[in-house]
Design a protein around this motif. Structure first.
Motif, PDB file in Angstrom:
ATOM      1  N   ASP A  38       0.813  -1.214   0.000  1.00 40.81           N
ATOM      2  CA  ASP A  38       0.000   0.000   0.000  1.00 40.81           C
ATOM      3  C   ASP A  38       0.848   1.265   0.000  1.00 40.81           C
ATOM      4  O   ASP A  38       0.423   2.304  -0.506  1.00 40.81           O
ATOM      5  CB  ASP A  38      -0.914   0.015   1.234  1.00 40.81           C
ATOM      6  CG  ASP A  38      -1.850  -1.177   1.276  1.00 40.81           C
ATOM      7  OD1 ASP A  38      -2.594  -1.368   0.298  1.00 40.81           O
ATOM      8  OD2 ASP A  38      -1.824  -1.920   2.281  1.00 40.81           O
ATOM      9  N   ILE A  39       2.031   1.188   0.603  1.00 40.96           N
ATOM     10  CA  ILE A  39       2.912   2.355   0.701  1.00 40.96           C
ATOM     11  C   ILE A  39       4.355   1.923   0.450  1.00 40.96           C
ATOM     12  O   ILE A  39       4.806   0.904   0.987  1.00 40.96           O
ATOM     13  CB  ILE A  39       2.838   3.020   2.093  1.00 40.96           C
ATOM     14  CG1 ILE A  39       1.403   3.451   2.427  1.00 40.96           C
ATOM     15  CG2 ILE A  39       3.753   4.237   2.165  1.00 40.96           C
ATOM     16  CD1 ILE A  39       1.263   4.088   3.801  1.00 40.96           C
ATOM     17  N   ILE A  40       5.069   2.710  -0.333  1.00 40.26           N
ATOM     18  CA  ILE A  40       6.509   2.540  -0.532  1.00 40.26           C
ATOM     19  C   ILE A  40       7.198   3.722   0.145  1.00 40.26           C
ATOM     20  O   ILE A  40       6.871   4.882  -0.125  1.00 40.26           O
ATOM     21  CB  ILE A  40       6.870   2.497  -2.026  1.00 40.26           C
ATOM     22  CG1 ILE A  40       6.208   1.284  -2.700  1.00 40.26           C
ATOM     23  CG2 ILE A  40       8.382   2.451  -2.221  1.00 40.26           C
ATOM     24  CD1 ILE A  40       6.335   1.280  -4.208  1.00 40.26           C
ATOM     25  N   ILE A  41       8.165   3.429   1.013  1.00 43.97           N
ATOM     26  CA  ILE A  41       8.837   4.477   1.791  1.00 43.97           C
ATOM     27  C   ILE A  41      10.300   4.543   1.398  1.00 43.97           C
ATOM     28  O   ILE A  41      11.005   3.522   1.386  1.00 43.97           O
ATOM     29  CB  ILE A  41       8.696   4.222   3.298  1.00 43.97           C
ATOM     30  CG1 ILE A  41       7.229   3.969   3.676  1.00 43.97           C
ATOM     31  CG2 ILE A  41       9.236   5.412   4.089  1.00 43.97           C
ATOM     32  CD1 ILE A  41       7.045   3.457   5.089  1.00 43.97           C
ATOM     33  N   LEU A  42      10.766   5.743   1.092  1.00 42.58           N
ATOM     34  CA  LEU A  42      12.146   5.994   0.684  1.00 42.58           C
ATOM     35  C   LEU A  42      12.873   6.777   1.776  1.00 42.58           C
ATOM     36  O   LEU A  42      12.242   7.420   2.620  1.00 42.58           O
ATOM     37  CB  LEU A  42      12.168   6.772  -0.627  1.00 42.58           C
ATOM     38  CG  LEU A  42      11.297   6.230  -1.770  1.00 42.58           C
ATOM     39  CD1 LEU A  42      11.400   7.142  -2.985  1.00 42.58           C
ATOM     40  CD2 LEU A  42      11.696   4.812  -2.129  1.00 42.58           C
ATOM     41  N   PRO A  43      14.209   6.794   1.766  1.00 42.80           N
ATOM     42  CA  PRO A  43      14.952   7.533   2.802  1.00 42.80           C
ATOM     43  C   PRO A  43      14.843   9.056   2.648  1.00 42.80           C
ATOM     44  O   PRO A  43      14.268   9.576   1.687  1.00 42.80           O
ATOM     45  CB  PRO A  43      16.404   7.083   2.584  1.00 42.80           C
ATOM     46  CG  PRO A  43      16.320   5.838   1.761  1.00 42.80           C
ATOM     47  CD  PRO A  43      15.098   6.002   0.905  1.00 42.80           C
ATOM     48  N   GLU A  44      15.432   9.744   3.596  1.00 38.28           N
ATOM     49  CA  GLU A  44      15.566  11.201   3.536  1.00 38.28           C
ATOM     50  C   GLU A  44      16.472  11.587   2.370  1.00 38.28           C
ATOM     51  O   GLU A  44      17.450  10.904   2.072  1.00 38.28           O
ATOM     52  CB  GLU A  44      16.186  11.693   4.852  1.00 38.28           C
ATOM     53  CG  GLU A  44      16.446  13.186   4.916  1.00 38.28           C
ATOM     54  CD  GLU A  44      17.170  13.605   6.193  1.00 38.28           C
ATOM     55  OE1 GLU A  44      17.060  14.774   6.575  1.00 38.28           O
ATOM     56  OE2 GLU A  44      17.852  12.745   6.808  1.00 38.28           O
ATOM     57  N   ILE A  80       3.572   6.705  -2.168  1.00 40.68           N
ATOM     58  CA  ILE A  80       5.028   6.716  -2.066  1.00 40.68           C
ATOM     59  C   ILE A  80       5.440   7.954  -1.274  1.00 40.68           C
ATOM     60  O   ILE A  80       4.869   9.034  -1.439  1.00 40.68           O
ATOM     61  CB  ILE A  80       5.692   6.670  -3.460  1.00 40.68           C
ATOM     62  CG1 ILE A  80       7.219   6.612  -3.343  1.00 40.68           C
ATOM     63  CG2 ILE A  80       5.237   7.806  -4.351  1.00 40.68           C
ATOM     64  CD1 ILE A  80       7.912   6.257  -4.655  1.00 40.68           C
ATOM     65  N   VAL A  81       6.425   7.778  -0.391  1.00 41.31           N
ATOM     66  CA  VAL A  81       6.810   8.855   0.513  1.00 41.31           C
ATOM     67  C   VAL A  81       8.326   8.882   0.676  1.00 41.31           C
ATOM     68  O   VAL A  81       8.986   7.851   0.697  1.00 41.31           O
ATOM     69  CB  VAL A  81       6.100   8.708   1.881  1.00 41.31           C
ATOM     70  CG1 VAL A  81       6.387   7.368   2.506  1.00 41.31           C
ATOM     71  CG2 VAL A  81       6.479   9.820   2.837  1.00 41.31           C
TER      72      VAL A  81
END
Length: 258
Positions: A38-44, A80-81
């Motif tokens: 449901d969500i893909i999370i990327l680094p800073e 995506i975040v």
């Protein structure tokens, strides 16, 4: 509305100040995701690494990255975040974007700029928290150094998930581990931390330690290598824990003066 939220965390090395290279590399990793998420999370600062010279990045790269995120969100039907060094045209900010399918992006500007690296001299600090209601889960996304400041993260908004994206160095990774767990326990929420790995242009080494902690502080997933990490968040875990342990009802009332 969902009872389970499936997330994928992209723990990756980053090329210094090379947005197109990083977008392509991350795209390749996302294309290999075979599970339904449901969500893909990327680094800073996933397009540049933790740069203090954002003027080296063409101003057009901000829009290119937003378009890239939107294309992934719409094409794969996932949110995506991640954060980027963003040029508003007036100033630089460390801006986290949350992009959901077929919706306009929303953003959060990092509140606590990292003074040890001089981030406060380069990037304007944000003043507003962001709470995203996605598929029935209320998510509070924050950025790296924000993790050290529990008052800013305090669960006065009844969020379900506290999410940190980071470039947190290996030298202080024990603090990262401890504080992620503490934020989960004190806020009775899931706490997610997504960090990078590798060595940056300044010689800083990153060891990952991306992970997910449940409402009781139990570590559900953890990784120290370059990979996509998967986890499932359960709504009933939040509901049942808060029903049994009513600690949030005893929290202090306060007004935050910025």
């Amino acid at each position: 509305m969902k009872e389970e939220l499936h997330i994928a965390m992209v723990q990756t090395a980053l090329e210094w100040e090379k947005p197109e290279v990083n977008r392509k590399s991350i795209s390749n990793k996302i294309d290999l995701i075979s599970k339904d998420v449901d969500i893909i999370i990327l680094p800073e600062m996933f397009t540049t690494g933790f740069t203090m010279t954002p003027e080296n990045i063409d101003i057009s790269e901000g829009c290119k990255t937003i378009d890239w995120m939107q294309n992934i969100a719409d094409g794969k039907g996932v949110a995506i975040v991640g954060s980027v060094a963003y040029n508003t045209g007036k100033e630089f900010v460390n801006r986290l974007f949350f992009v959901a399918p077929n919706e306009k992006e929303v953003y959060y500007d990092k509140r606590h700029t990292f003074t040890l690296a001089g981030e406060d001299k380069v990037y304007k600090a944000g003043k507003d928290k962001l709470i995203v209601d996605y598929l029935g889960f209320k998510i509070c996304p924050l950025v790296c150094y924000d993790l050290r400041f529990p008052v800013w993260a305090r669960n006065v908004d009844n969020y379900d998930v506290l999410l940190y994206v980071a470039n947190w160095p290996k030298l202080r990774v024990a603090a990262w581990d401890a504080l992620l767990k503490a934020r989960a326990i004190e806020n009775i929420s899931y706490c997610i931390g997504v960090n990078r790995i590798g060595v940056d242009q300044k010689g800083n080494e990153y060891s990952g330690h991306s992970g997910v902690y449940d409402c009781l502080g139990s570590q559900k997933v953890f990784s120290q290598k370059e990979e996509v990490i998967y986890a499932t968040l359960y709504k009933n875990h939040i509901t049942e824990t808060r029903k049994k342990l009513k600690f949030l009802e005893d929290r202090d009332n306060f007004t935050l003066v910025l």
